[in-house]
Scaffold this active site. Structure first.
Site, PDB file in Angstrom:
ATOM      1  N   CYS A  49       6.576 -15.297  11.137  1.00 13.98           N
ATOM      2  CA  CYS A  49       6.774 -16.263  12.120  1.00 13.98           C
ATOM      3  C   CYS A  49       8.251 -16.456  12.661  1.00 13.98           C
ATOM      4  O   CYS A  49       8.964 -15.225  12.349  1.00 13.98           O
ATOM      5  CB  CYS A  49       6.354 -17.494  11.324  1.00 13.98           C
ATOM      6  SG  CYS A  49       7.709 -18.298  10.130  1.00 13.98           S
ATOM      7  N   CYS A  52      11.183 -15.892  10.950  1.00 12.14           N
ATOM      8  CA  CYS A  52      11.610 -15.632  10.056  1.00 12.14           C
ATOM      9  C   CYS A  52      12.032 -14.235  11.052  1.00 12.14           C
ATOM     10  O   CYS A  52      13.610 -13.800  10.656  1.00 12.14           O
ATOM     11  CB  CYS A  52      10.278 -14.233   9.675  1.00 12.14           C
ATOM     12  SG  CYS A  52       9.242 -14.887   8.108  1.00 12.14           S
ATOM     13  N   ASP A 449      -9.634   7.863 -10.445  1.00  8.68           N
ATOM     14  CA  ASP A 449      -8.812   7.521 -10.841  1.00  8.68           C
ATOM     15  C   ASP A 449      -8.044   6.788 -11.705  1.00  8.68           C
ATOM     16  O   ASP A 449      -8.302   5.763 -11.819  1.00  8.68           O
ATOM     17  CB  ASP A 449      -7.795   8.025 -10.136  1.00  8.68           C
ATOM     18  CG  ASP A 449      -6.510   8.352 -10.626  1.00  8.68           C
ATOM     19  OD1 ASP A 449      -6.674   9.363 -11.897  1.00  8.68           O
ATOM     20  OD2 ASP A 449      -4.938   7.987 -10.330  1.00  8.68           O
ATOM     21  N   ASP A 635      -4.588   7.669  -6.630  1.00 10.33           N
ATOM     22  CA  ASP A 635      -3.157   6.910  -6.134  1.00 10.33           C
ATOM     23  C   ASP A 635      -2.601   8.294  -6.133  1.00 10.33           C
ATOM     24  O   ASP A 635      -1.294   8.502  -4.796  1.00 10.33           O
ATOM     25  CB  ASP A 635      -2.892   6.013  -5.742  1.00 10.33           C
ATOM     26  CG  ASP A 635      -2.519   5.938  -7.647  1.00 10.33           C
ATOM     27  OD1 ASP A 635      -2.786   6.750  -8.375  1.00 10.33           O
ATOM     28  OD2 ASP A 635      -1.317   6.063  -8.630  1.00 10.33           O
ATOM     29  N   ASP A 639      -4.466  13.313  -7.213  1.00 10.28           N
ATOM     30  CA  ASP A 639      -5.191  13.096  -6.342  1.00 10.28           C
ATOM     31  C   ASP A 639      -5.978  13.536  -5.117  1.00 10.28           C
ATOM     32  O   ASP A 639      -7.196  13.558  -4.992  1.00 10.28           O
ATOM     33  CB  ASP A 639      -6.120  11.477  -6.549  1.00 10.28           C
ATOM     34  CG  ASP A 639      -5.695  10.689  -7.901  1.00 10.28           C
ATOM     35  OD1 ASP A 639      -6.075  11.255  -9.067  1.00 10.28           O
ATOM     36  OD2 ASP A 639      -4.495   9.731  -8.268  1.00 10.28           O
TER      37      ASP A 639
END
Lengths: 755, 60
Positions: A49, A52, A449, A635, A639
């Site tokens: 925003c 920020c 996984d 992940d 894999d």
């Protein structure tokens, strides 16, 4: 700190100083602008925003050496320009404010040239379409003779830049497809618009009544809008994924001649070099340990959930995370020959099934274009035979081509995929490309996984209630001084009561933490190390009496049991997938016992433990040969080949870098419900695409006879084509409306933990 | 007919002006951060362009 940084407070907890990029790393990732000025791109996912922007820019620009800082709210990036030799402490400053920042690679910060070309093409064709349409309306309302000719000439002139610039995109793509002997939707489009223009030009020169300039240019305009939206959506997903924290090491400190320390990028590290790996850093290349002992987190590499203890002489693989103690390493392979590179090779070798997939639009085009072109040819021959007038026959044949020009078909697929990708984006799931959704809709098997995917890869203390409160508090106090995942799990229980601070605390890498308080020696760590007064085996031996304990003066007073915490909603997600008719499996590199526990708690019937990366690929290929279509969710580095081999793949935001790049979908939130959600939306999108294609075909069934009988005028063509496009777009919008709004998701964006 | 001779060029010229304006805005990076631009009006400080906005020009 502020209203608008969700998870900022928790982010502060996970920011531990060593895990932040070192200044050498920042320098490596910066672009030199000349004159001693550097530009660094940071990704700050929690900026969202005006406040920020203000906080981040003010904080960064007051740092010494910083020339300017500019937040881009759309891409959630910050560009910082700085000068001098000292790298300003960007990460620490932002971390204190509650914004977790990640370093961005300079090459990924490059502009998107395709997008700007598309937008320019949309602008030019939009301008041309609007002006030609205005002129056409006056022709339709009855402009005659010289006025009509003038309007036609002006239209022809305006259409030239539109066709040359905007149409070029289609001509190039169609030419490419034809040259490789393929057929795509761009071929009938390119043929249609160029023939329409040529015929209209001829009509204009011979003072004819009908010219189709408006049809050819507005067709381009509509199609380009669809194409641009499609591109924007995919680019947004790609940006979001590339903004995630980079897990692979960028470089390492190299010891030259045993003395001189130098920070080298990973690409320049060669076999035989000695590297220093601090606690909290990832190992950049394969190597043997020369010095030091520590615990390694191998979860991203092998799928093992329990950290491995290593000591001098041990061989370690690239990609593992050094948890507790500093290590000196002799590299045994350069990065390009390391474990990581081997995974990339395996993945490329496995990537056969996906490239064979033909997109729905291309399959439709393969049938559609020959049929349409044949119909036009038959029309021409028929009218030639009937009337003998080649001008009349040619005009009618081209009118058939124009009216069948796949405006609706060209939009039918991309528009649905844009709407679907938008829905998934709101739910925190990034789709890399439209064909991924088509492939996901077709799957019948889901392979997961275990470590890091079904589970969070973070252990959780399970027997806390049975441990004496005071002892737990002491253990937690000790545990806050270590980065070991078990310690983090115990440290989560600290803070309840005020303990006396221990006088001296030291961490023994690979063993545990020792503290001395009022003459008492407390040890938290491996049983064989903490319990030195008992008969249990010597230091450094695993096996018989492992486990984590707290001991006082060598006598065990409490023991801790851990379990890898399942992802939130993992059980529900698995159940939803089963209800959707999928068979669910676990493919893991972890031990059989760990897999069995997870499989039982989630209700998954089949699991395959202790698989090597190639084993996962083999299993998926075996399933594929048996006619199954497999979704792989994983992940780890191990894999990645399986992600490539599967029909379609998904990875969480915490996945290894190459895994994230290889996967078709990346989900940013912790909940595993993203998987059934993506499946659901993809299946709905698949249904809508088929409906849209059916609508487009019905349109042709009605319009083609009119065109063949020679009754089409430019006015009828314009109305029919716009109407069919609008219907197709409206149908795609139903996807947005029909599914219940899931915008307010339970979990905010996941805080990507340094693992 | 005579009115058309100058009205059509005028209309086309104005349209082309709009198109050129859009293309210029695109080149100068004004579409780089649409959300940020919307929020920035709420920040109370000087809003001179600081050169970083025009990223498009600095690209290699």
């Amino acid at each position: 700190m502020s209203c608008c940084a969700p998870g900022a407070e928790t982010a502060l907890d996970v920011v531990d100083p060593v895990a932040l990029p070192s200044s050498d790393e920042v320098r490596l990732a910066s672009r030199s602008l000349g004159g001693g000025t550097h530009q660094t791109a940071l990704s700050v996912p929690t900026v969202h925003c005006g406040a920020c922007i203000h906080i981040v820019e003010t904080a960064l620009s007051t740092l010494e050496g910083v020339e300017s800082a500019r937040v881009n709210l759309s891409t959630k990036r910050v560009l910082v320009r700085w000068h001098g030799d000292q790298v300003p402490p960007f990460f620490a400053t932002l971390g204190r404010l509650g914004y977790r920042a990640y370093l961005f690679d300079p090459e990924t910060g490059k502009g998107d040239t395709i997008l700007s070309e598309l937008i320019r093409a949309v602008a030019v064709s939009g301008f041309a379409a609007a002006n030609i349409m205005l002129l056409s309306v006056s022709v339709w309302s009855g402009a005659q003779g010289a006025t009509r000719d003038l309007f036609h000439w002006v239209s022809a002139l305006i259409a030239i830049p539109a066709l040359a610039f905007a149409g070029g995109i289609y001509f190039r793509s169609a030419w490419n497809a034809l040259r490789h002997g393929r057929m795509n939707m761009d071929v009938p489009i390119a043929v249609g618009i160029s023939l329409a223009y040529a015929m209209s030009l001829y009509e204009t020169i011979t003072h004819g009544e009908y010219a189709y300039f408006d049809a050819s240019v507005s067709l381009l305009f509509f199609l380009l809008i669809g194409r641009t939206l499609d591109h924007v959506m995919r680019e947004r997903a790609r940006t979001a994924v590339s903004g995630l924290s980079r897990l692979a090491a960028r470089g390492a400190i190299v010891l030259r001649r045993g003395r001189v320390r130098e920070y080298l990028p990973v690409g320049e590290i060669e076999a035989g070099m000695d590297l220093m790996i601090a606690a909290g850093e990832r190992v950049p290349v394969d190597g043997d340990i020369l010095n030091g002992s520590s615990d390694l987190d191998c979860s991203l590499v092998s799928g093992e959930s329990t950290p491995r203890m290593v000591s001098p002489g041990a061989h370690i693989q690239a990609g593992t995370l050094n948890l507790t103690g500093p290590l000196t390493l002799r590299a045994t392979a350069a990065a390009k020959d390391s474990f990581l590179a081997e995974m990339v090779r395996l993945m490329e070798a496995a990537e056969g099934g996906r490239s064979q997939y033909r997109r729905i639009a291309d399959r439709v085009a393969g049938l559609y274009a020959p049929v349409v072109h044949l119909a036009a040819l038959v029309t021409f021959l028929g009218w030639m035979a009937a009337s003998g007038d080649w001008h009349l026959a040619g005009t009618i044949a081209i009118a058939v081509l124009i009216i069948t020009c796949p405006c609706a078909l060209g939009l039918a697929v991309p528009i649905v995929q844009v709407v679907a990708a938008r829905r998934l984006f709101d739910a925190g799931v990034m789709v890399k490309d439209g064909s991924a959704m088509e492939r996901l809709a077709a799957i019948d098997t889901a392979a997961f996984d275990k470590t890091g995917t079904l589970t969070l890869g973070r252990p959780r203390l399970v027997n806390a209630p049975s441990i004496d409160k005071a002892l737990l508090a002491i253990a937690a106090e000790l545990a806050t001084h270590s980065r070991h995942p078990f310690s983090k799990a115990i440290a989560a229980f600290s803070g309840s009561c005020n303990q006396q601070r221990p006088a001296s605390i030291s961490e023994h890498p690979g063993f545990g933490i020792e503290a001395t308080t009022q003459g008492q020696v407390w040890r938290l760590g491996r049983r064989e190390w903490a319990e030195w007064k008992a008969y249990c085996g010597g230091e450094g031996q695993h096996g018989t009496c492992s486990g984590t304990v707290l001991s006082r003066n060598g006598v065990v007073v409490a023991s801790f049991d851990f379990e890898d915490a399942a992802r939130p909603d993992a059980g529900t997600a698995v159940k939803e997938l089963k209800d959707a008719g999928l068979s669910v499996e676990i493919l893991s590199g972890d031990t059989g016992k760990a897999c069995r526990d997870v499989a039982r708690s989630l209700g998954i019937g089949s699991f395959m433990p202790s698989l090597l990366p190639s084993g996962k690929v083999e299993h998926i290929e075996a399933l594929t040969r048996a006619g199954r279509k497999v979704l792989m969710v994983g992940d780890g580095l191990n894999d990645t080949p399986a992600l490539g081999a599967a029909h379609v793949s998904m990875a969480p935001a915490t996945a290894a870098d190459i895994g994230r790049n290889a996967a078709d979908f990346v989900f940013l939130r912790e909940s595993l419900l993203a998987v059934p959600l993506a499946l659901d939306i993809s299946r709905k999108a698949g249904r809508l695409i088929r409906q849209n294609v059916a609508i487009a075909i019905v349109y042709n069934v009605f319009s083609v006879p009119i065109a063949i009988s020679g009754h089409v005028t430019p006015l009828i063509a314009a109305i029919a084509m716009s109407a069919s496009s609008l219907i197709v777009v409206a149908n795609a919008m139903r996807l947005q409306a029909s599914t219940k709004p899931a915008r307010k998701a339970r979990t905010p964006y996941m805080v990507v933990q340094p693992r | 007919m005579t009115t058309l001779v100058y009205l059509i060029p005028v209309a086309l010229f104005l349209g082309a002006l709009g198109l050129a304006g859009f293309l210029w805005a695109l080149r100068s990076g004004q579409y780089e951060d649409l959300e940020g631009a919307a929020e920035r009006i709420l920040i109370d400080r000087d809003d001179r362009p600081d050169g970083l906005t025009g990223r498009a020009k600095m690209r290699p």
